[in-house]
Scaffold this active site. Structure first.
Site, PDB file in Angstrom:
ATOM      1  N   HIS A 110      98.073 -57.461 -21.490  1.00 27.59           N
ATOM      2  CA  HIS A 110      97.290 -56.471 -22.245  1.00 27.59           C
ATOM      3  C   HIS A 110      97.565 -56.535 -23.756  1.00 27.59           C
ATOM      4  O   HIS A 110      96.859 -55.882 -24.521  1.00 27.59           O
ATOM      5  CB  HIS A 110      97.513 -55.076 -21.673  1.00 27.59           C
ATOM      6  CG  HIS A 110      97.015 -54.991 -20.261  1.00 27.59           C
ATOM      7  ND1 HIS A 110      95.672 -55.040 -19.954  1.00 27.59           N
ATOM      8  CD2 HIS A 110      97.683 -54.937 -19.080  1.00 27.59           C
ATOM      9  CE1 HIS A 110      95.530 -54.996 -18.631  1.00 27.59           C
ATOM     10  NE2 HIS A 110      96.735 -54.936 -18.074  1.00 27.59           N
ATOM     11  N   TYR A 133      98.871 -49.052 -24.643  1.00 32.53           N
ATOM     12  CA  TYR A 133      99.913 -49.790 -23.920  1.00 32.53           C
ATOM     13  C   TYR A 133     100.029 -51.225 -24.459  1.00 32.53           C
ATOM     14  O   TYR A 133     101.132 -51.712 -24.750  1.00 32.53           O
ATOM     15  CB  TYR A 133      99.567 -49.786 -22.424  1.00 32.53           C
ATOM     16  CG  TYR A 133     100.371 -50.735 -21.592  1.00 32.53           C
ATOM     17  CD1 TYR A 133     101.704 -50.471 -21.293  1.00 32.53           C
ATOM     18  CD2 TYR A 133      99.795 -51.908 -21.089  1.00 32.53           C
ATOM     19  CE1 TYR A 133     102.445 -51.351 -20.522  1.00 32.53           C
ATOM     20  CE2 TYR A 133     100.525 -52.780 -20.317  1.00 32.53           C
ATOM     21  CZ  TYR A 133     101.853 -52.499 -20.032  1.00 32.53           C
ATOM     22  OH  TYR A 133     102.581 -53.379 -19.272  1.00 32.53           O
TER      23      TYR A 133
END
Ligand code: 15L
Length: 294
Positions: A110, A133
């Protein structure tokens, strides 16, 4: 035998790692809640990554740290800030003060989730996080870079896909990391003599990978698993997400969540990614032009 601290040892990845590394290292396990039962060679130290005093205690006298203790999905800013930003700082800083040189930092797919699935990216691409995140993982990589350059720490960043005993779905066919391949990569991160600051992708040898993992291979990584045996089953079960962006970008649902951009507008071009099909033979691979480490 080396002593390895695993923060967040009670989580999914930590649980796989404990099993895979048993007998190879003395494992000091740390988490906010006690872990029971402990196997031979394991000790437990209660520790909250959000507290510097806990991390100073946990990191004392270890040979290397696998820093898994974090919020592991998208979260609100306060949660990410405390667990992933301050928490990661606490671990690096406590390690530095205690003279622990080597840190294995589990970054994430991510951190680069806004690359498209028809692109192949390597370890040198500019980050394109898909979430708060993901931003926290880019922060961790940047902090590791600072601590490597400024304090001579040895930092091994693993942009982990998804650790599980089998790939969960179509997307994970590209980013799956089997527990034994995770253990191999972690062992390289602990043992390799020439780590200063490295970025590798934490994936198995998946045929459908979106990553050029040549940096991991250069360091000796030879994955034993490939998601392909699950491909027919996962592709048959797959239904496209109603939000096309979730299917278009590598980060999947992390990309679609809270999307505020104009979906008809192509994202800005960044150096370092190639569109598939991969470059003609002999041409340089993606990522060799921007200001990168290797
Ligand atoms: C991650 O980084 C997360 O920690 C994990 O929970 C999964 O969401 C994984 O990525 C994924 O992309 O599948």
């Amino acid at each position: 035998m080396k002593t390895i601290l695993i923060t967040g040892a009670g989580g999914d990845v930590g649980t796989h790692l404990r099993r895979e590394l048993a007998g190879r290292y003395r494992l000091r396990l740390s988490d906010v809640k006690p872990l029971r039962p402990l196997a031979r060679g394991e000790t437990f130290v209660r520790g909250d990554v959000r507290k510097m005093t806990d991390m100073l205690r946990a990191t004392k006298g270890v040979d290397a740290i696998v820093h898994l203790g974090a919020w592991s999905v998208e979260g609100d800013w306060e949660t990410i800030l405390a667990a992933n930003i301050a928490g990661t700082y606490n671990v690096f800083e406590a390690a530095r003060r205690n003279g622990v040189k080597r840190i294995l930092y589990p970054s994430s797919n991510h951190a680069v989730g806004f690359y498209r699935r028809d692109e192949t990216i390597d370890h040198r691409v500019y980050p394109k996080p898909d979430s708060r995140y993901g931003v926290s993982k880019v922060f961790g990589e940047a902090l590791g870079s600072l601590y490597a350059d400024k304090y001579g720490m040895e930092v091994f960043n693993m942009r982990i896909g998804n650790v599980a005993s089998a790939p969960a779905d179509k997307r994970r066919l590209s980013i799956w990391l089997s527990p034994r391949d995770l253990a191999q990569l972690v062992s390289i991160g602990i043992e390799h003599p020439d780590i200063r600051f490295e970025v590798v992708y934490g994936i198995s040898g998946n045929k459908r990978a979106w990553y050029d993992n040549s940096n991991a291979h250069r360091l000796g990584y030879r994955p034993q698993d490939d998601s392909e045996p699950w491909a027919a089953e996962k592709l048959a079960a797959h239904r496209d997400h109603p939000d096309a962006r979730v299917e278009r970008y590598q980060g999947g649902t992390f990309v679609g969540a809270e999307f505020g951009g104009d979906p008809s507008r192509p994202p800005p071009k960044r150096p370092g990614a190639t569109r598939k099909p991969a470059r003609p033979a002999g041409k340089k691979r993606a990522g060799k032009t921007a200001g990168r480490r290797k």
